[in-house]
Design a protein around this motif. Structure first.
Motif, PDB file in Angstrom:
ATOM      1  N   ALA A  65       0.839  -1.208   0.000  1.00 29.88           N
ATOM      2  CA  ALA A  65       0.000   0.000   0.000  1.00 29.88           C
ATOM      3  C   ALA A  65       0.873   1.257   0.000  1.00 29.88           C
ATOM      4  N   SER A  68       2.235   1.728  -3.401  1.00 28.16           N
ATOM      5  CA  SER A  68       1.165   2.174  -4.283  1.00 28.16           C
ATOM      6  C   SER A  68       0.939   3.683  -4.187  1.00 28.16           C
ATOM      7  N   ASN A  72       1.453   5.732  -7.638  1.00 32.27           N
ATOM      8  CA  ASN A  72       0.301   6.391  -8.266  1.00 32.27           C
ATOM      9  C   ASN A  72       0.471   7.901  -8.328  1.00 32.27           C
ATOM     10  N   SER A  95      -5.043   4.363  -1.467  1.00 31.31           N
ATOM     11  CA  SER A  95      -3.985   3.521  -0.892  1.00 31.31           C
ATOM     12  C   SER A  95      -3.529   4.061   0.453  1.00 31.31           C
ATOM     13  N   GLU A  98      -6.150   3.107   2.912  1.00 27.35           N
ATOM     14  CA  GLU A  98      -5.993   1.672   3.161  1.00 27.35           C
ATOM     15  C   GLU A  98      -4.859   1.447   4.159  1.00 27.35           C
TER      16      GLU A  98
END
Length: 142
Positions: A65, A68, A72, A95, A98
């Motif tokens: 995560a 990510s 991103n 993310s 998360e």
């Protein structure tokens, strides 16, 4: 990366400079990407203390995560249209939330202490994007 760039980075590190004097990629200048990178390093250190049984559970998920988030942000930065950029910034924001959830769950099962969680949440790198809306995340890139 060319040899002179590698040598320049080594000299910068030896001189105690945290940021290189020249960038290979434009996204390296983004404050939010550097914060995501720092967040990943901190979480990698934090999860290395998790039990071996969690190597493919919480530890892997938390690290993926965190990766990510940074990836991103970079992908969004490379897009030309604002619509495409926002889509990737929203994924990065997802993310990040998360990641917040995973840290809370890790604390629930006593993989993470309250002080470790508090220290992570109080860090600048996790606080800035989490407390902003996904549409504001692109403004952190300046």
């Amino acid at each position: 990366m060319r040899q002179w760039q590698v040598d320049r980075m080594k000299v910068d590190r030896l001189k105690g400079k945290s940021e290189p004097t020249s960038y290979l990629y434009s996204f390296e200048k983004l404050r939010v990407w550097n914060e995501a990178r720092e967040l990943h390093k901190n979480l990698h250190r934090l999860t290395s203390g998790f039990p071996r049984a969690e190597l493919y559970g919480f530890r892997s998920q938390i690290n993926r995560a965190a990766i990510s988030v940074a990836a991103n942000l970079v992908e969004g930065c490379s897009r030309r249209s604002r619509k495409d950029q926002r889509a990737f910034y929203r994924i990065a924001y997802g993310s990040l939330t998360e990641l917040a959830c995973l840290l809370i769950l890790a604390m629930d099962v006593e993989l993470l202490s309250a002080s470790g969680r508090r220290q992570t949440f109080e860090s600048k790198s996790i606080r800035s994007p989490v407390n902003s809306s996904p549409s504001e995340t692109h403004m952190l890139a300046s």
